[in-house]
Every structure is written in C-alpha cells, then in structure tokens.
Write a protein that holds these residues in place. Structure first.
Motif, short mmCIF file in Angstrom:
data_model
loop_
_atom_site.label_atom_id
_atom_site.label_comp_id
_atom_site.label_asym_id
_atom_site.label_seq_id
_atom_site.Cartn_x
_atom_site.Cartn_y
_atom_site.Cartn_z
N ARG A 10 45.49 -32.42 10.53
CA ARG A 10 44.80 -31.32 10.77
C ARG A 10 43.96 -31.11 9.56
NH1 ARG A 10 46.56 -27.03 14.04
NH2 ARG A 10 48.66 -27.78 15.13
N VAL A 11 42.58 -30.61 9.54
CA VAL A 11 41.81 -30.32 8.52
C VAL A 11 40.86 -29.23 8.84
CG1 VAL A 11 40.09 -32.14 9.33
CG2 VAL A 11 40.02 -31.30 7.03
N ILE A 12 40.83 -28.25 7.89
CA ILE A 12 39.92 -27.01 7.83
C ILE A 12 38.78 -27.34 6.79
CG2 ILE A 12 39.72 -24.79 7.92
CD1 ILE A 12 42.64 -24.72 8.56
N CYS A 13 37.56 -27.29 7.36
CA CYS A 13 36.43 -27.34 6.09
C CYS A 13 35.33 -26.44 6.40
CB CYS A 13 35.84 -28.89 6.30
SG CYS A 13 34.92 -29.08 7.78
N LYS A 14 34.61 -26.18 5.45
CA LYS A 14 33.71 -25.25 5.51
C LYS A 14 32.33 -25.80 6.06
CE LYS A 14 35.22 -21.82 2.05
NZ LYS A 14 34.92 -21.26 1.07
N SER A 15 31.65 -24.92 6.77
CA SER A 15 30.37 -25.56 7.58
C SER A 15 29.58 -26.05 6.37
CB SER A 15 29.62 -24.13 8.01
OG SER A 15 28.50 -24.41 8.80
N GLY A 16 28.84 -27.20 6.64
CA GLY A 16 28.13 -28.02 5.79
C GLY A 16 28.63 -29.03 4.98
N ALA A 84 29.21 -30.76 8.72
CA ALA A 84 29.99 -30.16 9.64
C ALA A 84 29.52 -28.77 10.18
CB ALA A 84 31.58 -30.19 9.63
N HIS A 85 29.46 -28.36 11.48
CA HIS A 85 29.19 -27.03 11.91
C HIS A 85 30.23 -26.69 12.75
CE1 HIS A 85 25.16 -26.97 10.26
NE2 HIS A 85 24.98 -28.01 10.70
N PRO A 86 30.46 -25.23 13.10
CA PRO A 86 31.57 -24.98 13.77
C PRO A 86 31.76 -25.64 15.11
CG PRO A 86 30.63 -23.17 12.57
CD PRO A 86 29.75 -24.26 12.58
N GLU A 87 30.53 -26.11 15.70
CA GLU A 87 30.53 -26.64 17.11
C GLU A 87 31.15 -28.15 17.07
OE1 GLU A 87 27.90 -25.33 15.77
OE2 GLU A 87 26.10 -26.61 15.86
N ASP A 88 31.21 -28.64 15.81
CA ASP A 88 31.95 -29.84 15.66
C ASP A 88 33.53 -29.80 15.72
OD1 ASP A 88 29.54 -30.51 13.18
OD2 ASP A 88 29.55 -31.02 15.22
#
Lengths: 116, 112
Positions: A10-16, A84-88
C-alpha cells in the motif's frame, strides 16, 4: 510453488509526486513480466508487458511517459507512476511468466496506490 | 475492437457440484490466446487455464476445463467437483496482436 512479491503493498502519495512499485520473482527467472491495473469496480486492464533488457510494450491507450517500466534483471521489474494524480489511484498488479516453460504465469499480491 | 463478455455477474454452486461460467468474445483476428483468471477475496490473482486459438483440443487443468468454440467465439469454463476454495471472482481474458481485453468478471459463490 513460484512466488512473486510486490512492494509496497500500500502506498499513499501526494498529487504531483512519483511512486515506484517493485515486482520480484523470488524463486524463478522471468524474462517477461506484466503490469495490470484494477479499477474500483474490479475491471482489469493489462497496462504493459515488461521485457528484461529491452523496452516495455505498452497496451493501446496507456501513457508510457506516465507509467515508466524498467525490467532491470530476470527477477525484477519496476513500475513508476510519474506526476501522480488522484485518477491514478488504483490497485496495481504484476505477474511474471516463468522462463522454463513459458506457460506458467504467477501474480504478485498487488499494490494499492492512493493519490491525495 | 476486441470485446469480452461475461454475461453472468454472479453464479452459485453447491459444493461438489459442477458449474459452468460463460464467456464470449468478438474479434477479427485468427490467432490469439484466451485465459481464465481467478481472483479470490485476498485479491491474489491466479491463472486458471489458457487456450491457444489454433488448438482445437480444449484445455484442462485438473478440475477446470474449457469448452472452446472458435466459430461461435465462446470460451466457457467448467469447474467440476466444486470446492469452497473455488469461491472467487473469475475473469475471462483475450490476448491477440492488439489490445488485451478482460471481461467484467463473474463472482462465484460455493455453498457448503
């Protein structure tokens, strides 16, 4: 049986930002690996076929500059989601085709990517 | 464009019984591969069975077999002697020279 690992799970990253997902065949060699994406309603899409020592073959409609694939060795392929963007946000799955027979295909446990 | 249709969103079977999951596809290609994949609740995908289009003989893997009808563009999966561990989402998939395509999946429930 043959095992394919994926990291991270699992990974959470910020947009961009960019995020890298690793796929390893632990006890067999795999000249060919595959990257899939599974959407929220469970539908699956093959993104690309990763070939050791050469460029990946991307499916139609998949942005190769956004989803960078590197197959550096016979046991490791990486998928980098750039800018990365939320739609990814999605569930990304890799699989490896075992070289000996070329018929058996083993899957990793998947990586849940969330882009905020 | 190739399409894959799984007309049964959900199926159920009694343990030890036989169930058939349907899959039809549309293509203009003559050389291609067809697959059935299993995804249990753990989400760990498993390749169940594959079929090369040029082979007339139906593929089998233990309790799993397919009925491949090339002219009809049909590729159904038969699971014999169903077990509780067979409960999963099953995806039919097509791979030709062009884009690979998956069906929307069939959720199989196995009743004890």
């Amino acid at each position: 049986g043959a095992v394919v690992s994926q990291h991270p799970s699992r990974v959470i990253c910020k947009s961009g930002t960019s995020v890298k997902i690793e796929c390893r065949s632990l006890d067999f060699q795999a000249t060919t690996m595959f990257w899939y994406r599974q959407f929220p309603k469970q539908s699956l899409m093959l993104m690309a076929t990763s070939n050791e020592g050469s460029k990946a073959t991307y499916e139609q409609g998949v942005e190769k500059d956004k989803f960078l694939i590197n197959h550096a060795s016979l046991t490791l392929s990486t998928l980098t989601v750039t800018s990365a963007h939320p739609e990814d946000s999605s569930f990304y799955i890799c699989s490896a085709r075992e070289d000996t027979t070329g018929r058996e295909q083993y899957f990793g446990p998947g990586t849940r990517l969330t882009v905020t | 464009a190739q399409t894959v249709t799984q007309s049964q969103p959900e199926m159920s079977v009694q343990e030890a019984e036989t169930v058939t999951l349907s899959c039809t596809y549309d293509t203009s290609e003559s050389d291609y591969y067809l697959f059935w994949y299993k995804q249990p609740p753990s989400r760990q995908m498993i390749l169940v069975i594959r079929q090369e289009a040029y082979k007339q003989q139906n593929a089998t893997e233990n309790r799993f077999s397919v009925n491949f009808q090339k002219a009809a563009k049909s590729f159904s999966l038969k699971i014999s002697d169903s077990q509780l561990g067979d409960a999963a989402m099953y995806f039919c998939a097509y791979k030709g020279a062009g884009k690979s395509t998956f069906g929307d999946g069939t959720t199989l429930t196995v009743k004890p």
